[in-house]
Design a protein around this motif. Sequence first.
Motif, PDB file in Angstrom:
ATOM      1  N   TYR A 109      47.293 -38.359 -28.183  1.00 35.77           N
ATOM      2  CA  TYR A 109      47.412 -37.821 -26.818  1.00 35.77           C
ATOM      3  C   TYR A 109      48.569 -38.448 -26.073  1.00 35.77           C
ATOM      4  N   CYS A 110      49.248 -39.417 -26.705  1.00 36.15           N
ATOM      5  CA  CYS A 110      50.249 -40.203 -25.987  1.00 36.15           C
ATOM      6  C   CYS A 110      51.660 -39.898 -26.437  1.00 36.15           C
ATOM      7  N   MET A 111      51.840 -39.802 -27.749  1.00 37.45           N
ATOM      8  CA  MET A 111      53.210 -39.775 -28.253  1.00 37.45           C
ATOM      9  C   MET A 111      53.332 -38.858 -29.466  1.00 37.45           C
ATOM     10  N   PRO A 112      54.280 -37.904 -29.444  1.00 38.39           N
ATOM     11  CA  PRO A 112      54.465 -37.086 -30.646  1.00 38.39           C
ATOM     12  C   PRO A 112      55.027 -37.945 -31.784  1.00 38.39           C
ATOM     13  N   ILE A 113      54.784 -37.522 -33.029  1.00 37.64           N
ATOM     14  CA  ILE A 113      55.266 -38.281 -34.191  1.00 37.64           C
ATOM     15  C   ILE A 113      56.777 -38.513 -34.102  1.00 37.64           C
ATOM     16  N   ASN A 114      57.501 -37.475 -33.657  1.00 38.95           N
ATOM     17  CA  ASN A 114      58.968 -37.593 -33.625  1.00 38.95           C
ATOM     18  C   ASN A 114      59.471 -37.892 -32.220  1.00 38.95           C
ATOM     19  N   ALA A 115      58.772 -38.796 -31.524  1.00 41.01           N
ATOM     20  CA  ALA A 115      59.128 -39.090 -30.127  1.00 41.01           C
ATOM     21  C   ALA A 115      60.566 -39.592 -30.028  1.00 41.01           C
ATOM     22  N   TYR A 116      61.178 -39.274 -28.892  1.00 40.46           N
ATOM     23  CA  TYR A 116      62.525 -39.778 -28.587  1.00 40.46           C
ATOM     24  C   TYR A 116      62.358 -41.074 -27.795  1.00 40.46           C
ATOM     25  N   PHE A 117      63.134 -42.092 -28.142  1.00 44.02           N
ATOM     26  CA  PHE A 117      63.070 -43.357 -27.396  1.00 44.02           C
ATOM     27  C   PHE A 117      64.395 -43.642 -26.699  1.00 44.02           C
ATOM     28  N   ALA A 118      64.291 -44.233 -25.543  1.00 44.77           N
ATOM     29  CA  ALA A 118      65.501 -44.602 -24.797  1.00 44.77           C
ATOM     30  C   ALA A 118      66.278 -45.665 -25.582  1.00 44.77           C
ATOM     31  N   PRO A 119      67.626 -45.578 -25.588  1.00 41.47           N
ATOM     32  CA  PRO A 119      68.408 -46.596 -26.298  1.00 41.47           C
ATOM     33  C   PRO A 119      68.163 -47.981 -25.687  1.00 41.47           C
ATOM     34  N   LEU A 120      68.206 -49.014 -26.540  1.00 42.99           N
ATOM     35  CA  LEU A 120      67.866 -50.367 -26.076  1.00 42.99           C
ATOM     36  C   LEU A 120      68.715 -50.794 -24.878  1.00 42.99           C
ATOM     37  N   ARG A 121      70.011 -50.399 -24.881  1.00 41.90           N
ATOM     38  CA  ARG A 121      70.883 -50.868 -23.788  1.00 41.90           C
ATOM     39  C   ARG A 121      70.476 -50.272 -22.441  1.00 41.90           C
ATOM     40  N   SER A 122      69.672 -49.188 -22.493  1.00 46.46           N
ATOM     41  CA  SER A 122      69.278 -48.582 -21.213  1.00 46.46           C
ATOM     42  C   SER A 122      68.025 -49.255 -20.631  1.00 46.46           C
ATOM     43  N   LEU A 123      67.389 -50.133 -21.414  1.00 40.05           N
ATOM     44  CA  LEU A 123      66.169 -50.796 -20.909  1.00 40.05           C
ATOM     45  C   LEU A 123      66.553 -51.927 -19.960  1.00 40.05           C
ATOM     46  N   LEU A 124      65.735 -52.139 -18.959  1.00 39.15           N
ATOM     47  CA  LEU A 124      65.996 -53.252 -18.044  1.00 39.15           C
ATOM     48  C   LEU A 124      65.916 -54.562 -18.824  1.00 39.15           C
ATOM     49  N   THR A 125      66.796 -55.487 -18.504  1.00 37.56           N
ATOM     50  CA  THR A 125      66.801 -56.797 -19.169  1.00 37.56           C
ATOM     51  C   THR A 125      65.752 -57.695 -18.500  1.00 37.56           C
ATOM     52  N   PRO A 126      65.388 -58.815 -19.147  1.00 36.66           N
ATOM     53  CA  PRO A 126      64.450 -59.746 -18.496  1.00 36.66           C
ATOM     54  C   PRO A 126      64.944 -60.185 -17.121  1.00 36.66           C
ATOM     55  N   ALA A 127      66.244 -60.446 -16.987  1.00 35.48           N
ATOM     56  CA  ALA A 127      66.771 -60.899 -15.684  1.00 35.48           C
ATOM     57  C   ALA A 127      66.636 -59.789 -14.642  1.00 35.48           C
ATOM     58  N   GLU A 128      66.871 -58.531 -15.050  1.00 36.20           N
ATOM     59  CA  GLU A 128      66.749 -57.419 -14.093  1.00 36.20           C
ATOM     60  C   GLU A 128      65.289 -57.221 -13.677  1.00 36.20           C
ATOM     61  N   ILE A 129      64.383 -57.359 -14.647  1.00 38.19           N
ATOM     62  CA  ILE A 129      62.953 -57.232 -14.320  1.00 38.19           C
ATOM     63  C   ILE A 129      62.566 -58.328 -13.331  1.00 38.19           C
ATOM     64  N   GLU A 130      63.046 -59.536 -13.578  1.00 40.14           N
ATOM     65  CA  GLU A 130      62.722 -60.650 -12.659  1.00 40.14           C
ATOM     66  C   GLU A 130      63.241 -60.348 -11.248  1.00 40.14           C
ATOM     67  N   GLN A 131      64.469 -59.781 -11.173  1.00 40.58           N
ATOM     68  CA  GLN A 131      65.030 -59.455  -9.848  1.00 40.58           C
ATOM     69  C   GLN A 131      64.114 -58.501  -9.097  1.00 40.58           C
ATOM     70  N   VAL A 132      63.622 -57.476  -9.809  1.00 39.00           N
ATOM     71  CA  VAL A 132      62.747 -56.490  -9.150  1.00 39.00           C
ATOM     72  C   VAL A 132      61.446 -57.173  -8.720  1.00 39.00           C
TER      73      VAL A 132
END
Length: 328
Positions: free
Chosen positions: A27-50
């Motif tokens: 119910y959550c994820m299709p087998i061939n799900a698309y994932f965001a490229p790693l560089r587009s994920l927030l970094t630990p420092a950015e998460i801390e800022q938020v």
Amino acid sequence: MPKDAFGREIDYLRISVIDACNLRCVYCMPINAYFAPLRSLLTPAEIEQVVRVAVSLGFRKFRITGGEPTLRSDLLEIVSRMASVEGVGDLAMTTNAIALPKLAVKLKQAGLKRVNVHLDSLNPETVRQQMRWGNLEEIWEGILAAEEAGLVPIKLNSVVTAGFNENDVVELARLTLERDWHVRFIELMPLGTGECARLSIQRYVSNIETRRRIEQVFGPLIELEQTNPADESRNYKIPGAKGVIGFISPVSQPYCGNCNRMRLTADGKFHLCLLNDDELDVKAALRNGGGPEKIAEILLKAVAIKPTGHRLLQGRSTTERLMHQLGG
Ligand code: SAM
Ligand code: SF4
């Protein structure tokens, strides 16, 4: 504490740190799900800022989720950066627990307080079918590792799905007789427009039905006092049990009126309501030198324009985002 346009106090930020996962729950994820490229994920420092800005505005409760958060190789850095922010009152994580035998102690040492573990059944075959690629033994080892590391109270989340695990709720509920765990049953929610949404509509089981199944075996459940109005779970006990049975019923008993949540997607958007599309980008500000004032302005706007509630009963949900991108 920031209030939205309807007077709801929003003090809980759920942060999805990755949209990828090592499982593919039906119910959550299709087998061939698309994932965001790693560089587009927030970094630990950015998460801390938020998180720093959120705390400065009055947020107190934080949860790390995914996708599967333990797939982030820098998860311990994310946890320790978040835990280091003074004012972070509660720091929890939602996980399928598969990586916890290796990680639980380190997560605890990094400052994580507790985990919610996703487990749909105690029947290995049902787990394999419903949580595709899931393995009961591995998840169970992970739960025990979390308990031993002190990531407690252990809360188990089971999504009740017709034709898969709707009869397994009894054995899951039975766990609470001997263990002081919270076993929570979640109603299916359709997100997006694809196969997961169709399955979530077709295989929906009301928690009224799930409660009836449990009471048929254990007798009437005792209702527990609701100490936190924003808790989405209505909590009960089997008489004499050590643990708690919770029902999370966004469809049959919506709790939007008490919602206290804001969500941050792994790719840096504030997602204003789980079951609506509305989002505000914060990553651009983080990456273009926007300081705490700019981040605060975006977060306050996100709170101000948060939708009143979902429109599932009118057949409306997200159009793009799936659950693995939002984290539940
Ligand atoms: N991978 C982690 C896990 O499974 O716990 C964290 C992310 S997962 C998206 C968070 C929660 O969403 C899980 O506990 C799962 O039970 C729930 N979930 C996923 N898809 C759902 C759906 N369509 N309806 C209701 N709950 C869902
Ligand atoms: Fe993965 Fe969690 Fe989604 Fe299952 S519910 S596919 S474990 S993100």
